[in-house]
Design a protein around this motif. Structure first.
Motif, PDB file in Angstrom:
ATOM      1  N   GLY A 182       0.878  -1.232  -0.041  1.00  0.00           N
ATOM      2  CA  GLY A 182       0.080   0.056   0.065  1.00  0.00           C
ATOM      3  C   GLY A 182       0.735   1.265  -0.053  1.00  0.00           C
ATOM      4  O   GLY A 182       0.202   2.481  -0.054  1.00  0.00           O
ATOM      5  N   GLN A 196      -4.700   2.124  -9.311  1.00  0.00           N
ATOM      6  CA  GLN A 196      -5.144   2.040  -7.969  1.00  0.00           C
ATOM      7  C   GLN A 196      -6.551   1.418  -7.692  1.00  0.00           C
ATOM      8  O   GLN A 196      -6.688   0.627  -6.577  1.00  0.00           O
ATOM      9  N   GLN A 197      -7.617   1.674  -8.465  1.00  0.00           N
ATOM     10  CA  GLN A 197      -8.800   1.242  -8.180  1.00  0.00           C
ATOM     11  C   GLN A 197      -8.946  -0.447  -8.439  1.00  0.00           C
ATOM     12  O   GLN A 197      -9.405  -0.921  -7.583  1.00  0.00           O
ATOM     13  N   TYR A 240      -6.332  -2.140  -7.938  1.00  0.00           N
ATOM     14  CA  TYR A 240      -5.524  -2.745  -6.790  1.00  0.00           C
ATOM     15  C   TYR A 240      -6.218  -3.121  -5.558  1.00  0.00           C
ATOM     16  O   TYR A 240      -6.070  -3.960  -4.985  1.00  0.00           O
ATOM     17  N   GLU A 241      -7.231  -2.067  -5.360  1.00  0.00           N
ATOM     18  CA  GLU A 241      -7.927  -2.211  -4.008  1.00  0.00           C
ATOM     19  C   GLU A 241      -9.077  -3.328  -4.188  1.00  0.00           C
ATOM     20  O   GLU A 241      -9.412  -3.863  -3.513  1.00  0.00           O
ATOM     21  N   ARG A 269     -10.401  -7.071  -2.204  1.00  0.00           N
ATOM     22  CA  ARG A 269     -11.390  -7.297  -1.740  1.00  0.00           C
ATOM     23  C   ARG A 269     -12.244  -8.669  -2.244  1.00  0.00           C
ATOM     24  O   ARG A 269     -12.820  -9.072  -1.543  1.00  0.00           O
TER      25      ARG A 269
END
Length: 468
Positions: free
Chosen positions: A413, A422-423, A425-426, A430
């Motif tokens: 992170g 980045q979107q 990656y997150e 999840r």
């Protein structure tokens, strides 16, 4: 590795050939894997089978040719507990070897990269030249060993498009045969071997490597994860085109700014006018780093259609998309890149390539972006390491300024990717957390995720041993 063109048209014209490209609605349900078991992402037993039946038998991208620019330049590639050396010899040939001395198995190269005149084992001082031949044995007259019997163990290595490929299987079929003639023919005109690295990042993720591959093979998630991209990209299964090429494939959705404004339910709104189209183009640099190079010429072309009253009017056949195509062709040609074998669509439209097992690339004239996930060295199926990189064609002076050195992220992170990446990656991490729920037995794949279904269809074949 070269191949003669097999069709009289440009390779990129496959989009207009009804016998080649499929739309997202063309595929019969029984041909692909539309339900995917969740244990495929979480089971140590399946991960072990993947190691033996996929990773130890397939060609994998391990770097760029320009990483090994000089004789003696080398780098290592780690796959689970297997270590390999890739080196450029004095004869300019790039070769691969098992990273182990033939005496007692000591690692020869413990770092990620370097330059050496020879490989010297630090344990008992045996030495090897850049061809892998044993050149020195400590107190050789007493060793009772024939040098010719203890050369380094070779590993198949080849190059294409500026990328270095390695296959752990010593009996692997040639890279050209593995890729297939259509893949080579379609990708050659981009001249990717002339691109320079402008981003190169590796980081461990808390998800399975296939979660990464799945995410980048479909645009169905744009509404939920990347709504900002809907200004310039509107995935449509009817307009999207797909071509499956052996174990690999290519897909593309037209870069279509002049579209009706609508939501995911297909409800139509007002058509975007010229000003909205141009505004969409101007937002592209947030996602596509090469676009700023094209914008000066693009603005010149736009100005030709703006009246004395300041109103922008496009005649029939002219859109912001066609002007960006012209600007891209003019700019890259002026910079010295031969784009004569690329179509107008390839000036603007990203084509998404999957080279099995783990190479995903979007490519358009003058730039490409790759995502390569590999299993975590621990063998934990809930983890992987992703490698994300971007490459552009730049003039020599700009290339010297923009060339990026590799980044290895040690603290999760701590590295901030550009917005869309980045979107992802997150989101991917999840998803892995959800996949670990015991009562969730399978994923259900939609027609808009046809490439994902196709990828798992190929994976199934490998896991059943059909490719052995």
């Amino acid at each position: 590795m070269t191949i003669e063109a097999t069709r009289p048209t440009l390779p990129g014209d496959w989009l207009d050939d009804a016998e080649l490209g499929l739309s997202g609605l063309d595929c019969e349900a029984g041909e692909l894997s539309w339900k995917i078991t969740t244990e495929r992402y979480t089971s140590p037993q399946i991960a072990a089978r993947e190691r033996d039946l996929i990773w130890m038998r397939t060609w994998q991208v391990v770097g760029r040719v320009d990483e090994l620019a000089k004789a003696g330049d080398w780098k290592t590639y780690q796959l689970f507990d297997q270590s390999f050396i890739i080196v450029r010899g004095r004869d300019d040939v790039i070769r691969g070897f098992v990273n182990a001395c033939r005496h007692r198995g000591n690692l020869l190269c413990a770092q990620r990269k370097g330059n050496s005149r020879q490989f010297l084992c630090q344990y008992h001082l045996w030495s090897y030249d850049l061809r892998g031949d044993c050149r020195g044995i400590l107190r050789e007259s007493r060793a009772g060993v024939d040098r010719n019997d203890v050369s380094l163990l070779p590993v198949p290595v080849d190059t294409f498009g500026g990328f270095i490929f390695l296959n752990p299987d010593p009996d692997a079929k040639p890279l050209a045969e593995y890729l297939g003639p259509e893949v080579v023919e379609l990708l050659q005109p981009y001249r990717m071997e002339q691109f320079v690295t402008v981003m190169d990042v590796e980081e461990a993720l808390e998800c399975n490597w296939k979660v990464v591959m799945d995410a980048f093979q479909e645009g169905y998630h744009l509404w939920g994860v990347h709504p900002q991209l809907l200004n310039v990209i509107y995935p449509d299964p009817e307009k999207g085109r797909y071509w499956f090429l052996g174990d690999h494939g290519v897909a593309t959705t037209p870069f279509d700014v002049p579209r009706p404004a609508s939501g995911p339910d297909g409800a139509q709104g007002e058509t975007f006018g010229p000003e909205e189209q141009v505004a969409g183009i101007r937002k592209l640099p947030d996602t596509f780093p090469a676009v700023p190079l094209m914008l000066p010429r693009f603005e010149e072309l736009v100005a030709e259609y703006r009246g004395d009253d300041g109103v922008l009017v496009f005649p029939d056949g002219v859109t912001a998309r066609t002007l960006l195509q012209r600007a891209t062709r003019d700019t890259l040609t002026g910079m010295g890149l031969d784009v004569g074998e690329l179509t107008d669509n390839q000036m603007t439209d990203n084509q998404g390539w999957v080279l099995f097992p783990n190479f995903f690339m979007t490519v358009r004239a003058g730039e490409c972006h790759i995502v390569m996930p590999t299993p975590h060295s621990s063998g934990d199926p809930n983890k992987c390491v992703w490698h994300v990189a971007s490459y552009m064609y730049l003039s020599d002076d700009l290339a010297a300024l923009a060339k990026a050195e590799p980044v290895v992220v040690e603290e999760p992170g701590s590295y901030t990717y550009f917005e869309a990446l980045q979107q992802d990656y997150e989101q991917m991490q999840r998803q892995q957390a959800g996949l670990r729920n015991n009562r969730l037995t399978h994923e259900t794949i939609t027609r808009e995720e046809m490439v994902v279904a196709r990828f798992h269809h190929v994976l199934d074949r490998y896991l059943t041993g059909a490719e052995s």
